[in-house]
Design a protein around this motif. Sequence first.
Motif, PDB file in Angstrom:
ATOM      1  N   LEU A  35       0.815  -1.214   0.000  1.00  0.00           N
ATOM      2  CA  LEU A  35       0.000   0.000   0.000  1.00  0.00           C
ATOM      3  C   LEU A  35       0.848   1.263   0.000  1.00  0.00           C
ATOM      4  O   LEU A  35       0.482   2.268  -0.595  1.00  0.00           O
ATOM      5  N   SER A  36       1.984   1.226   0.706  1.00  0.00           N
ATOM      6  CA  SER A  36       2.896   2.372   0.733  1.00  0.00           C
ATOM      7  C   SER A  36       4.299   1.888   1.050  1.00  0.00           C
ATOM      8  O   SER A  36       4.492   0.813   1.630  1.00  0.00           O
ATOM      9  N   PHE A  37       5.275   2.711   0.683  1.00  0.00           N
ATOM     10  CA  PHE A  37       6.685   2.404   0.894  1.00  0.00           C
ATOM     11  C   PHE A  37       7.358   3.735   1.210  1.00  0.00           C
ATOM     12  O   PHE A  37       7.337   4.645   0.381  1.00  0.00           O
ATOM     13  N   VAL A  38       7.929   3.868   2.420  1.00  0.00           N
ATOM     14  CA  VAL A  38       8.488   5.144   2.859  1.00  0.00           C
ATOM     15  C   VAL A  38       9.908   4.932   3.377  1.00  0.00           C
ATOM     16  O   VAL A  38      10.150   4.025   4.172  1.00  0.00           O
ATOM     17  N   GLU A  39      10.835   5.780   2.937  1.00  0.00           N
ATOM     18  CA  GLU A  39      12.219   5.770   3.402  1.00  0.00           C
ATOM     19  C   GLU A  39      12.535   7.172   3.924  1.00  0.00           C
ATOM     20  O   GLU A  39      12.308   8.163   3.218  1.00  0.00           O
ATOM     21  N   CYS A  40      13.071   7.269   5.144  1.00  0.00           N
ATOM     22  CA  CYS A  40      13.381   8.562   5.760  1.00  0.00           C
ATOM     23  C   CYS A  40      14.813   8.549   6.290  1.00  0.00           C
ATOM     24  O   CYS A  40      15.231   7.559   6.895  1.00  0.00           O
ATOM     25  N   ILE A  41      15.540   9.656   6.083  1.00  0.00           N
ATOM     26  CA  ILE A  41      16.870   9.751   6.687  1.00  0.00           C
ATOM     27  C   ILE A  41      16.779  10.589   7.956  1.00  0.00           C
ATOM     28  O   ILE A  41      15.969  11.512   8.056  1.00  0.00           O
ATOM     29  N   GLY A  42      17.628  10.239   8.915  1.00  0.00           N
ATOM     30  CA  GLY A  42      17.627  10.940  10.193  1.00  0.00           C
ATOM     31  C   GLY A  42      17.983  12.404  10.029  1.00  0.00           C
ATOM     32  O   GLY A  42      18.930  12.747   9.327  1.00  0.00           O
ATOM     33  N   GLU A  43      17.223  13.256  10.715  1.00  0.00           N
ATOM     34  CA  GLU A  43      17.466  14.689  10.663  1.00  0.00           C
ATOM     35  C   GLU A  43      17.612  15.244  12.083  1.00  0.00           C
ATOM     36  O   GLU A  43      18.417  16.114  12.317  1.00  0.00           O
ATOM     37  N   ASP A  44      16.858  14.687  13.007  1.00  0.00           N
ATOM     38  CA  ASP A  44      16.940  15.070  14.409  1.00  0.00           C
ATOM     39  C   ASP A  44      16.994  13.782  15.224  1.00  0.00           C
ATOM     40  O   ASP A  44      16.027  13.391  15.869  1.00  0.00           O
ATOM     41  N   VAL A  45      18.122  13.096  15.148  1.00  0.00           N
ATOM     42  CA  VAL A  45      18.290  11.773  15.751  1.00  0.00           C
ATOM     43  C   VAL A  45      19.550  11.817  16.617  1.00  0.00           C
ATOM     44  O   VAL A  45      20.663  11.762  16.101  1.00  0.00           O
ATOM     45  N   LYS A  46      19.339  11.949  17.919  1.00  0.00           N
ATOM     46  CA  LYS A  46      20.469  12.087  18.840  1.00  0.00           C
ATOM     47  C   LYS A  46      20.666  10.806  19.650  1.00  0.00           C
ATOM     48  O   LYS A  46      19.705  10.094  19.922  1.00  0.00           O
ATOM     49  N   PRO A  47      21.899  10.541  20.069  1.00  0.00           N
ATOM     50  CA  PRO A  47      22.129   9.403  20.973  1.00  0.00           C
ATOM     51  C   PRO A  47      21.383   9.632  22.287  1.00  0.00           C
ATOM     52  O   PRO A  47      21.253  10.765  22.752  1.00  0.00           O
ATOM     53  N   GLY A  48      20.882   8.565  22.863  1.00  0.00           N
ATOM     54  CA  GLY A  48      20.159   8.664  24.122  1.00  0.00           C
ATOM     55  C   GLY A  48      21.014   8.228  25.295  1.00  0.00           C
ATOM     56  O   GLY A  48      22.176   7.855  25.140  1.00  0.00           O
ATOM     57  N   VAL A  49      20.431   8.276  26.466  1.00  0.00           N
ATOM     58  CA  VAL A  49      21.118   7.820  27.672  1.00  0.00           C
ATOM     59  C   VAL A  49      21.168   6.294  27.691  1.00  0.00           C
ATOM     60  O   VAL A  49      22.215   5.698  27.923  1.00  0.00           O
ATOM     61  N   HIS A  50      20.024   5.649  27.428  1.00  0.00           N
ATOM     62  CA  HIS A  50      19.951   4.195  27.490  1.00  0.00           C
ATOM     63  C   HIS A  50      19.839   3.543  26.126  1.00  0.00           C
ATOM     64  O   HIS A  50      20.397   2.475  25.894  1.00  0.00           O
ATOM     65  N   THR A  51      19.087   4.170  25.233  1.00  0.00           N
ATOM     66  CA  THR A  51      18.930   3.618  23.886  1.00  0.00           C
ATOM     67  C   THR A  51      18.496   4.740  22.942  1.00  0.00           C
ATOM     68  O   THR A  51      18.049   5.803  23.382  1.00  0.00           O
ATOM     69  N   SER A  52      18.673   4.509  21.659  1.00  0.00           N
ATOM     70  CA  SER A  52      18.303   5.492  20.647  1.00  0.00           C
ATOM     71  C   SER A  52      18.490   4.844  19.279  1.00  0.00           C
ATOM     72  O   SER A  52      19.058   3.756  19.160  1.00  0.00           O
ATOM     73  N   PHE A  53      18.035   5.528  18.248  1.00  0.00           N
ATOM     74  CA  PHE A  53      18.282   5.028  16.897  1.00  0.00           C
ATOM     75  C   PHE A  53      19.790   4.907  16.627  1.00  0.00           C
ATOM     76  O   PHE A  53      20.241   3.862  16.146  1.00  0.00           O
ATOM     77  N   PRO A  54      20.601   5.922  16.911  1.00  0.00           N
ATOM     78  CA  PRO A  54      22.043   5.764  16.657  1.00  0.00           C
ATOM     79  C   PRO A  54      22.668   4.596  17.423  1.00  0.00           C
ATOM     80  O   PRO A  54      23.489   3.856  16.873  1.00  0.00           O
ATOM     81  N   GLN A  55      22.262   4.413  18.672  1.00  0.00           N
ATOM     82  CA  GLN A  55      22.819   3.310  19.447  1.00  0.00           C
ATOM     83  C   GLN A  55      22.337   1.959  18.928  1.00  0.00           C
ATOM     84  O   GLN A  55      23.095   0.990  18.917  1.00  0.00           O
ATOM     85  N   ALA A  56      21.101   1.897  18.491  1.00  0.00           N
ATOM     86  CA  ALA A  56      20.546   0.626  18.022  1.00  0.00           C
ATOM     87  C   ALA A  56      21.279   0.095  16.796  1.00  0.00           C
ATOM     88  O   ALA A  56      21.403  -1.119  16.624  1.00  0.00           O
ATOM     89  N   VAL A  57      21.752   1.002  15.926  1.00  0.00           N
ATOM     90  CA  VAL A  57      22.451   0.562  14.708  1.00  0.00           C
ATOM     91  C   VAL A  57      23.967   0.707  14.833  1.00  0.00           C
ATOM     92  O   VAL A  57      24.696   0.528  13.859  1.00  0.00           O
ATOM     93  N   LYS A  58      24.430   1.053  16.040  1.00  0.00           N
ATOM     94  CA  LYS A  58      25.864   1.267  16.273  1.00  0.00           C
ATOM     95  C   LYS A  58      26.422   2.256  15.251  1.00  0.00           C
ATOM     96  O   LYS A  58      27.416   1.999  14.575  1.00  0.00           O
ATOM     97  N   LEU A  59      25.737   3.413  15.166  1.00  0.00           N
ATOM     98  CA  LEU A  59      26.072   4.440  14.186  1.00  0.00           C
ATOM     99  C   LEU A  59      27.535   4.848  14.307  1.00  0.00           C
ATOM    100  O   LEU A  59      28.043   5.074  15.401  1.00  0.00           O
ATOM    101  N   GLU A  60      28.200   4.911  13.166  1.00  0.00           N
ATOM    102  CA  GLU A  60      29.611   5.288  13.109  1.00  0.00           C
ATOM    103  C   GLU A  60      29.754   6.684  12.502  1.00  0.00           C
ATOM    104  O   GLU A  60      28.824   7.204  11.877  1.00  0.00           O
TER     105      GLU A  60
END
Length: 116
Positions: A35-60
């Motif tokens: 029905l739909s297909f959406v791809e988004c790049i991070g624009e306001d994605v900061k590391p968190g204290v315990h978890t976050s998008f950057p931490q989840a993917v081990k952002l380099e």
Amino acid sequence: MYVDGYVLPVPIKNLDAYKEMASLAGKVWMDHGALSFVECIGEDVKPGVHTSFPQAVKLEEGETVVFSWITYKSREDRDRINAAVMKDPRLKGDPANMPFDGKRMFWGGFVPIVQL
């Protein structure tokens, strides 16, 4: 409705190649009935204290996070569509030449509980 969601790191230098690959993939999924297909790049994605998008993917250094989803009528449609997509010759590329690190990608299927 059923939703597949996924998150992955993409080197910023590979964003054009990723966008090209994702555009083709989106066409293939839509051609098979998504029905739909959406791809988004991070624009306001900061590391968190315990978890976050950057931490989840081990952002380099030099990478960004991509957050994406595909919607379907049902889980049954998703399973049928994904099986057809996996056989579609348009997506037969060399996994070693992907513009992202698939080992740090994660995904899952979801049933919406609130939809406005």
